[in-house]
Design a protein around this motif. Structure first.
Motif, short mmCIF file in Angstrom:
data_model
loop_
_atom_site.label_atom_id
_atom_site.label_comp_id
_atom_site.label_asym_id
_atom_site.label_seq_id
_atom_site.Cartn_x
_atom_site.Cartn_y
_atom_site.Cartn_z
N ALA A 49 60.21 20.99 53.38
CA ALA A 49 59.61 21.40 54.65
C ALA A 49 58.10 21.18 54.68
CB ALA A 49 59.92 22.88 54.91
N LEU A 50 57.43 21.38 53.55
CA LEU A 50 55.97 21.41 53.55
C LEU A 50 55.29 20.19 52.92
CD1 LEU A 50 55.41 25.14 52.49
CD2 LEU A 50 55.55 24.20 54.80
N ILE A 51 55.94 19.55 51.95
CA ILE A 51 55.27 18.51 51.14
C ILE A 51 55.87 17.11 51.32
CG2 ILE A 51 54.64 17.79 48.80
CD1 ILE A 51 53.19 20.29 49.73
N PHE A 52 57.18 17.01 51.23
CA PHE A 52 57.83 15.71 51.14
C PHE A 52 57.64 14.78 52.34
CE2 PHE A 52 61.17 17.39 47.90
CZ PHE A 52 60.17 17.46 46.95
N PRO A 53 57.53 15.32 53.59
CA PRO A 53 57.37 14.38 54.71
C PRO A 53 56.20 13.42 54.55
CG PRO A 53 57.94 16.54 55.55
CD PRO A 53 57.71 16.71 54.07
N HIS A 54 55.02 13.93 54.17
CA HIS A 54 53.86 13.04 54.05
C HIS A 54 53.76 12.39 52.67
CE1 HIS A 54 51.53 15.83 51.52
NE2 HIS A 54 52.01 16.79 52.27
N LEU A 55 54.43 12.97 51.66
CA LEU A 55 54.35 12.40 50.31
C LEU A 55 55.30 11.21 50.14
CD1 LEU A 55 53.15 12.66 47.44
CD2 LEU A 55 55.09 14.13 46.87
N PHE A 56 56.51 11.35 50.67
CA PHE A 56 57.50 10.30 50.49
C PHE A 56 57.76 9.47 51.75
CE2 PHE A 56 58.51 13.40 47.15
CZ PHE A 56 58.48 12.56 46.04
N PHE A 57 57.29 9.97 52.90
CA PHE A 57 57.47 9.22 54.16
C PHE A 57 56.14 9.18 54.93
CE2 PHE A 57 61.31 11.63 53.05
CZ PHE A 57 62.19 10.59 52.80
N PRO A 58 55.07 8.69 54.31
CA PRO A 58 53.74 8.77 54.91
C PRO A 58 53.57 7.93 56.16
CG PRO A 58 53.69 7.38 52.96
CD PRO A 58 55.04 8.01 53.00
N ALA A 59 54.37 6.88 56.33
CA ALA A 59 54.20 6.00 57.49
C ALA A 59 54.89 6.54 58.73
CB ALA A 59 54.75 4.61 57.16
N SER A 60 55.66 7.61 58.59
CA SER A 60 56.43 8.13 59.72
C SER A 60 55.61 9.13 60.54
CB SER A 60 57.70 8.82 59.20
OG SER A 60 58.48 7.93 58.44
N SER A 61 56.03 9.32 61.79
CA SER A 61 55.43 10.36 62.61
C SER A 61 55.81 11.72 62.07
CB SER A 61 55.92 10.23 64.06
OG SER A 61 57.31 10.49 64.12
N SER A 62 55.20 12.76 62.61
CA SER A 62 55.50 14.12 62.13
C SER A 62 56.98 14.45 62.32
CB SER A 62 54.64 15.13 62.88
OG SER A 62 54.96 16.45 62.50
N TYR A 63 57.51 14.10 63.49
CA TYR A 63 58.93 14.37 63.77
C TYR A 63 59.84 13.54 62.87
CZ TYR A 63 63.42 13.85 66.18
OH TYR A 63 64.76 13.78 66.47
N ALA A 64 59.55 12.24 62.75
CA ALA A 64 60.38 11.35 61.93
C ALA A 64 60.30 11.73 60.47
CB ALA A 64 59.95 9.90 62.12
N GLY A 65 59.10 12.11 60.00
CA GLY A 65 58.94 12.52 58.61
C GLY A 65 59.75 13.76 58.29
N ALA A 66 59.76 14.72 59.23
CA ALA A 66 60.55 15.94 59.03
C ALA A 66 62.03 15.60 58.99
CB ALA A 66 60.27 16.95 60.14
N MET A 67 62.47 14.72 59.90
CA MET A 67 63.88 14.32 59.94
C MET A 67 64.29 13.62 58.64
SD MET A 67 65.50 15.20 62.74
CE MET A 67 66.79 14.01 63.12
N GLN A 68 63.43 12.72 58.15
CA GLN A 68 63.75 12.00 56.92
C GLN A 68 63.77 12.93 55.71
OE1 GLN A 68 60.54 9.22 57.50
NE2 GLN A 68 61.93 7.52 57.94
N SER A 69 62.81 13.86 55.69
CA SER A 69 62.76 14.81 54.57
C SER A 69 63.99 15.70 54.55
CB SER A 69 61.49 15.65 54.67
OG SER A 69 61.41 16.58 53.62
N PHE A 70 64.39 16.21 55.73
CA PHE A 70 65.57 17.07 55.79
C PHE A 70 66.85 16.27 55.57
CE2 PHE A 70 63.04 20.33 58.30
CZ PHE A 70 63.04 21.25 57.26
N ALA A 71 66.80 14.96 55.79
CA ALA A 71 67.97 14.11 55.48
C ALA A 71 68.19 14.08 53.96
CB ALA A 71 67.77 12.70 56.02
N THR A 72 67.11 13.96 53.17
CA THR A 72 67.26 14.00 51.71
C THR A 72 67.74 15.39 51.28
OG1 THR A 72 64.98 14.72 51.21
CG2 THR A 72 65.36 12.36 51.47
N TYR A 73 67.31 16.41 52.01
CA TYR A 73 67.76 17.78 51.78
C TYR A 73 69.28 17.87 52.00
CZ TYR A 73 68.16 22.73 53.36
OH TYR A 73 68.53 24.04 53.55
N ALA A 74 69.77 17.24 53.08
CA ALA A 74 71.19 17.29 53.41
C ALA A 74 72.04 16.55 52.38
CB ALA A 74 71.44 16.71 54.80
N VAL A 75 71.48 15.51 51.75
CA VAL A 75 72.20 14.74 50.75
C VAL A 75 72.70 15.64 49.62
CG1 VAL A 75 71.85 13.07 48.88
CG2 VAL A 75 71.23 12.47 51.20
#
Length: 448
Positions: A49-75
């Motif tokens: 929720a707090l770190i991974f969006p910008h650390l692992f998906f830095p090129a994404s928008s805030s919304y896209a980064g959150a979605m991608q981060s929570f997708a790894t969470y869902a895995v």
């Protein structure tokens, strides 16, 4: 470490003093083992929720980064039924103890590696791919952990107290949440945002390696449970326990999964997605929200054993379904408070949301475990419990993020919670309540 017939007979013939010692050890091992596993798991949730969006998906928008981060969470949740099947096979073939040692090692090593994993700026696309692989390992380990931890305590102790004894494994969740979220809260408070984002968040992940060592020492001192030992001594173990569990108890597996919808799905919204919603949408500090989640988890240290013991007295189903109904009733007021704002109302909403969760989560271990005979219990209970992860827990933050983006109102998430409660009430009404049944007797599980 594999249980043979001679060792099984020794367990069965153990004296009362030795049995009391083993019951205490089993309860402690159950609680500490799951505490370590869930500490690791919740660290990942908070970081997602707090770190991974910008650390692992830095090129994404805030919304896209959150979605991608929570997708790894869902895995990680998608991998849980796989872990339940793999370790369910071994847990019902060679015993609870050896299986639990392996799951603990897997979880700890995966979390330690997350703590040293460089971001996308260093490794490029390999960084999120490795993160997903480690999350898969975590999911497999958690998938095999739960039923073994529950059975370790439940099958050793007084069968009139199965609800309370099974809850020792459940207590590991709020303790793990307190330690994991508490560690993140402390570091976010004492470090600058730049230091916390750069390296501070890694410290709790690396500490998990120390906790794993402690957990192994405790688990290696436990004997196999007398219920499973009796199955081995009587040569009643199944050659294909997971297949047999699905073939003969598919109804209980599906009902157990549905039973968890109003417990698991809201829980991950209340402890993980709330960090995104309150911080990103309403601009409260990360430390404030983490503190609220921390207090809510601490409350469950009291409420989980309370409601578990209550289920031993008045029945699992009565306590459980009350919690499911309350979860549905709180869905709209909860998001109304978060939307309206205010430090005190938001804090109280986060804390109060954990009470109906505890009413379900405490008795849940025994409720599901009692639904399967001893020789198929590890795999059957594990599959039922973990299937809910695919449809309820894992997608919850992802779907909540999408619903808010698509509808513009958090009340769409409230509808989602109400639907989950309806599923649980229907499944809870259909599943048998064996609170007072003799679960060592195979006849208990014969249908009329």
């Amino acid at each position: 470490m594999v249980l043979g017939r001679n060792e099984a007979n020794k367990v069965i013939q153990a004296g009362k003093t030795e049995q009391r010692t083993q019951v205490r050890r089993a309860a402690v091992a159950s609680a500490i083992g799951t505490t370590i596993e869930w500490y690791d798991f919740f660290l990942y949730n908070t970081a997602a929720a707090l770190i991974f969006p910008h650390l692992f998906f830095p090129a994404s928008s805030s919304y896209a980064g959150a979605m991608q981060s929570f997708a790894t969470y869902a895995v990680g949740f998608a991998a849980r039924p796989v872990g339940a099947a793999i370790f369910g096979y071994w847990g019902d073939r060679v015993g609870r103890k050896v299986t639990l040692v392996i799951t603990l090692l897997l979880m700890g090593l995966a979390s330690g590696l997350v703590g040293v994993l460089p971001g996308a700026n260093t490794l490029g696309i390999a960084a999120p791919l490795i993160l997903v692989a480690l999350r898969l390992i975590q999911g497999v380990a958690i998938g095999g952990e739960w039923s073994g931890s529950v059975l370790l305590a439940m099958e050793w102790g007084d069968q009139r107290k199965r609800g309370l004894l099974g809850s020792f494994a459940q207590i590991g969740v709020p303790v793990g949440l307190v330690l994991g979220t508490g560690g993140m809260t402390l570091l976010s408070f004492v470090l600058s945002d730049a230091a916390f984002t750069s390296w501070g968040w890694r410290i709790p992940f690396l500490l998990s390696l120390v906790l794993v060592g402690i957990g192994l020492v405790i688990r290696l001192r436990i004997l196999e449970t007398p219920m499973f030992a009796a199955v081995v001594a009587q040569q009643r173990t199944s050659r294909r326990p997971v297949v047999d569990a699905v073939r003969h108890h598919w109804r209980e597996i599906l009902l157990s999964a549905g039973l968890r919808f109003s417990e698991q799905m809201p829980f991950y919204l209340f402890t993980s997605y709330v960090l995104v919603y309150v911080v990103a949408e309403h601009h409260y500090s990360k430390t404030f929200v983490l503190n609220a989640v921390l207090v809510a988890a601490a409350l469950e240290l009291v409420t989980i054993p309370f409601f578990s013991q209550l289920s031993d007295r008045i029945g699992r189903k009565r306590v459980y379904l009350t919690g499911a109904v309350l979860t549905g009733l709180l869905a709209f007021p909860y998001f109304a408070v978060l939307k309206g704002g205010g430090y005190v109302p938001i804090f109280l909403a986060v804390v109060v949301s954990m009470i109906p969760h505890a009413m379900q989560y405490g008795p849940q271990a025994a409720f599901i475990g009692e639904s399967f005979p001893t020789h198929l219990r590890y795999g059957g209970a594990g599959l039922g419990y973990q299937l809910a992860s695919v449809f309820a827990g894992g997608p919850a933050p992802l779907l909540a993020t999408w619903l808010l983006h698509a509808t513009g109102t958090p009340y769409s998430i409230s509808v989602y919670i109400v639907l989950a409660s309806v599923v649980t009430v229907l499944c809870g009404a259909a599943i048998a309540d064996r609170s007072r049944a003799d679960i060592t007797d195979e006849a208990t599980y014969l249908r009329a």
